[in-house]
Design an enzyme around this catalytic site. Structure first.
Site, PDB file in Angstrom:
ATOM      1  N   GLY A 143       0.800  -1.226   0.000  1.00 22.99           N
ATOM      2  CA  GLY A 143       0.000   0.000   0.000  1.00 22.99           C
ATOM      3  C   GLY A 143       0.831   1.273   0.000  1.00 22.99           C
TER       4      GLY A 143
ATOM      5  CB  ILE B 148       0.582   5.368   7.333  1.00 25.07           C
ATOM      6  CG1 ILE B 148      -0.434   6.514   7.492  1.00 25.07           C
ATOM      7  CG2 ILE B 148       1.101   4.985   8.716  1.00 25.07           C
ATOM      8  CD1 ILE B 148      -1.635   6.188   8.357  1.00 25.07           C
TER       9      ILE B 148
ATOM     10  CG  ASP C  18      -7.279  -4.791  -8.049  1.00 28.07           C
ATOM     11  OD1 ASP C  18      -7.623  -4.271  -6.960  1.00 28.07           O
ATOM     12  OD2 ASP C  18      -8.068  -4.948  -9.008  1.00 28.07           O
TER      13      ASP C  18
ATOM     14  CB  ALA D 149     -14.808   4.396   1.010  1.00 30.57           C
TER      15      ALA D 149
ATOM     16  CE1 TYR E  43     -11.741   6.825   8.224  1.00 34.08           C
ATOM     17  CE2 TYR E  43     -12.798   5.083   9.503  1.00 34.08           C
ATOM     18  CZ  TYR E  43     -11.736   5.547   8.758  1.00 34.08           C
ATOM     19  OH  TYR E  43     -10.650   4.725   8.531  1.00 34.08           O
TER      20      TYR E  43
ATOM     21  CE  LYS F 162      -9.206   1.653   7.912  1.00 40.46           C
ATOM     22  NZ  LYS F 162      -8.107   0.967   7.215  1.00 40.46           N
TER      23      LYS F 162
ATOM     24  CB  ILE G 117      -1.600  10.787   9.377  1.00 45.66           C
ATOM     25  CG1 ILE G 117      -1.216  10.201  10.741  1.00 45.66           C
ATOM     26  CG2 ILE G 117      -0.372  11.345   8.665  1.00 45.66           C
ATOM     27  CD1 ILE G 117      -0.182   9.077  10.669  1.00 45.66           C
TER      28      ILE G 117
ATOM     29  CB  THR H  53      -2.354  10.143   3.921  1.00 42.40           C
ATOM     30  OG1 THR H  53      -3.692   9.677   4.184  1.00 42.40           O
ATOM     31  CG2 THR H  53      -1.473   9.852   5.124  1.00 42.40           C
ATOM     32  CG  LEU H  54      -3.843  11.340  -2.437  1.00 41.22           C
ATOM     33  CD1 LEU H  54      -3.728  12.856  -2.519  1.00 41.22           C
ATOM     34  CD2 LEU H  54      -3.049  10.710  -3.579  1.00 41.22           C
ATOM     35  CB  SER H  55      -6.369   7.640   2.076  1.00 40.34           C
ATOM     36  OG  SER H  55      -5.940   6.719   1.134  1.00 40.34           O
TER      37      SER H  55
HETATM   38  N1  LIG Z   1      -4.457   8.819   7.231  1.00 38.82           N
HETATM   39  C1  LIG Z   1      -5.130   8.546   8.345  1.00 38.82           C
HETATM   40  O1  LIG Z   1      -5.602   9.443   9.057  1.00 38.82           O
HETATM   41  C2  LIG Z   1      -5.309   7.111   8.781  1.00 38.82           C
HETATM   42  C3  LIG Z   1      -5.624   6.838  10.115  1.00 38.82           C
HETATM   43  C4  LIG Z   1      -5.787   5.529  10.511  1.00 38.82           C
HETATM   44  C5  LIG Z   1      -5.647   4.504   9.590  1.00 38.82           C
HETATM   45  N2  LIG Z   1      -5.342   4.804   8.295  1.00 38.82           N
HETATM   46  C6  LIG Z   1      -5.189   3.688   7.355  1.00 38.82           C
HETATM   47  O2  LIG Z   1      -3.861   3.614   6.906  1.00 38.82           O
HETATM   48  C7  LIG Z   1      -3.834   2.928   5.652  1.00 38.82           C
HETATM   49  C8  LIG Z   1      -2.983   3.723   4.668  1.00 38.82           C
HETATM   50  O3  LIG Z   1      -3.634   4.923   4.328  1.00 38.82           O
HETATM   51  P1  LIG Z   1      -2.884   6.316   4.187  1.00 38.82           P
HETATM   52  O4  LIG Z   1      -3.612   7.288   5.040  1.00 38.82           O
HETATM   53  O5  LIG Z   1      -1.429   6.139   4.356  1.00 38.82           O
HETATM   54  O6  LIG Z   1      -3.224   6.774   2.702  1.00 38.82           O
HETATM   55  P2  LIG Z   1      -2.569   6.393   1.274  1.00 38.82           P
HETATM   56  O7  LIG Z   1      -3.518   6.968   0.297  1.00 38.82           O
HETATM   57  O8  LIG Z   1      -1.173   6.828   1.213  1.00 38.82           O
HETATM   58  O9  LIG Z   1      -2.627   4.800   1.260  1.00 38.82           O
HETATM   59  C9  LIG Z   1      -3.776   4.063   0.879  1.00 38.82           C
HETATM   60  C10 LIG Z   1      -3.287   2.996  -0.052  1.00 38.82           C
HETATM   61  O10 LIG Z   1      -4.374   2.119  -0.419  1.00 38.82           O
HETATM   62  C11 LIG Z   1      -4.095   1.740  -1.746  1.00 38.82           C
HETATM   63  N3  LIG Z   1      -5.255   1.137  -2.412  1.00 38.82           N
HETATM   64  C12 LIG Z   1      -6.501   1.642  -2.576  1.00 38.82           C
HETATM   65  N4  LIG Z   1      -7.252   0.799  -3.327  1.00 38.82           N
HETATM   66  C13 LIG Z   1      -6.440  -0.263  -3.645  1.00 38.82           C
HETATM   67  C14 LIG Z   1      -6.615  -1.451  -4.379  1.00 38.82           C
HETATM   68  N5  LIG Z   1      -7.773  -1.768  -5.001  1.00 38.82           N
HETATM   69  N6  LIG Z   1      -5.570  -2.314  -4.492  1.00 38.82           N
HETATM   70  C15 LIG Z   1      -4.382  -2.050  -3.894  1.00 38.82           C
HETATM   71  N7  LIG Z   1      -4.159  -0.934  -3.168  1.00 38.82           N
HETATM   72  C16 LIG Z   1      -5.178  -0.055  -3.047  1.00 38.82           C
HETATM   73  C17 LIG Z   1      -3.673   3.042  -2.409  1.00 38.82           C
HETATM   74  O11 LIG Z   1      -3.040   2.811  -3.663  1.00 38.82           O
HETATM   75  C18 LIG Z   1      -2.732   3.589  -1.367  1.00 38.82           C
HETATM   76  O12 LIG Z   1      -1.424   3.122  -1.582  1.00 38.82           O
HETATM   77  C19 LIG Z   1      -5.283   2.746   5.237  1.00 38.82           C
HETATM   78  O13 LIG Z   1      -5.725   1.461   5.633  1.00 38.82           O
HETATM   79  C20 LIG Z   1      -5.982   3.815   6.056  1.00 38.82           C
HETATM   80  O14 LIG Z   1      -7.354   3.533   6.267  1.00 38.82           O
HETATM   81  C21 LIG Z   1      -5.155   6.085   7.874  1.00 38.82           C
END
Ligand SMILES: NC(=O)c1ccc[n+]([C@@H]2O[C@H](COP(=O)([O-])OP(=O)(O)OC[C@H]3O[C@@H](n4cnc5c(N)ncnc54)[C@H](O)[C@@H]3O)[C@@H](O)[C@H]2O)c1
Length: 256
Positions: free
Chosen positions: A12, A19, A63, A94, A156, A163, A192, A194-196
């Site tokens: 990921g 993260i 994927d 989502a 959310y 989750k 945090i 991030t793009l997501s």
């Molecule tokens: N950013 C926050 O506030 C936060 C807090 C708690 C948990 N998280 C969790 O941390 C994890 C990483 O998220 P992030 O915030 O670093 O953002 P991010 O956008 O950097 O990472 C999300 C990743 O999911 C991948 N992804 C999405 N659909 C996909 C698919 N079909 N196949 C393969 N990969 C796929 C994206 O390519 C990306 O690399 C996620 O599970 C997110 O829910 C994030």
């Protein structure tokens, strides 16, 4: 060097704000060989340029919504690097509409999609990794989750439901895989940028509230979440499985 001699697969990676990148840097600096996977929809050139900072690493497309893609990806990783000692699941998705509208308006398709990519994919990854025998004894699987699994957090929405499924899956998987001495844990990370996270409505106000109310009065960094991941990958956590550890500066323990 708590990860000396260990190989970890970070699933990921997207960019330097991910993260997953904080986790990769921590794992590498703690002695691990790091391997990545990225979504087939991401820009491979950019990912390769980023991960070139970690010697010997490579990223494989995957994927998370397709078992055949997961199998092919893990087989390629095993063919090139052999068995691994740790897998990080850092993947979630989502539909944007489902994060903008009221939760009750979530479509059947949107609900299934969020749970498929963000929760079921962890089950598929672990099962396929076992089937192709790519996990060393004592291997540790870690997935990232969020407080929205436990409490209703505006914006959310369906991701909170996904989750919650992820956290429950972690407990069931820990029971199944414990027989093979494989551990499965979750890290509930504080918010945090991030793009997501950009997809979540009023995300900046969530950051402000955490800073104000968390006992440590700060937001967490990707590196802090990464360091906790390294601990869970390491033998220092050998008796911990099926657990969700909050890495949130204490925000989740505060009542009013
Ligand atoms: N950013 C926050 O506030 C936060 C807090 C708690 C948990 N998280 C969790 O941390 C994890 C990483 O998220 P992030 O915030 O670093 O953002 P991010 O956008 O950097 O990472 C999300 C990743 O999911 C991948 N992804 C999405 N659909 C996909 C698919 N079909 N196949 C393969 N990969 C796929 C994206 O390519 C990306 O690399 C996620 O599970 C997110 O829910 C994030």
């Amino acid at each position: 060097m708590i990860l000396e001699g260990k190989k970890v697969l970070i699933m990921g990676i997207r960019n330097k704000w991910s993260i997953a990148w904080g986790a990769a840097q921590s794992a590498y600096e703690n002695g691990a060989q790091v391997i990545f996977t990225h979504s087939e929809f991401e820009n491979e050139e950019k990912i390769n340029s980023l991960i070139s900072q970690i010697p010997g690493s490579k990223s494989f497309p995957c994927d998370a919504g397709n078992d055949e893609s997961i199998r092919k990806c893990l087989e390629n990783v095993k063919a090139e690097y052999g068995k691994v000692d740790g897998i990080l699941h850092s993947i979630a998705h989502a539909n944007t509409d489902d994060l903008r509208n009221d939760f009750i308006l979530t479509s059947r398709e949107g609900y299934a999609h969020a749970c498929d990519i963000s929760a079921y994919s962890l089950v598929a990854v672990a099962r396929i990794a076992k089937e192709i025998d790519m996990l060393n004894e004592g291997a540790s699987i870690v997935a990232f989750t969020y407080y929205g699994a436990e409490k209703a957090i505006e914006g959310y929405n369906v991701m909170g439901v996904a989750k919650a499924a992820l956290e429950s899956s972690i407990r069931y998987m820990a029971v199944n895989l414990g027989k093979d001495k494989i551990r499965v844990n979750g890290i509930s990370a504080g918010p945090i940028k991030t793009l997501s996270a950009k997809g979540i409505k009023d995300f900046n106000s969530i950051l402000d509230i955490v800073e104000e109310r968390a006992p440590l009065h700060e937001n967490v960094t990707t590196r802090q979440v990464g360091d906790a991941t390294s601990f869970l990958f390491s033998d220092l956590s050998s008796a911990i499985t099926g657990e969700i550890i909050h890495v949130d500066n204490g925000f989740s323990i505060v009542g009013v």
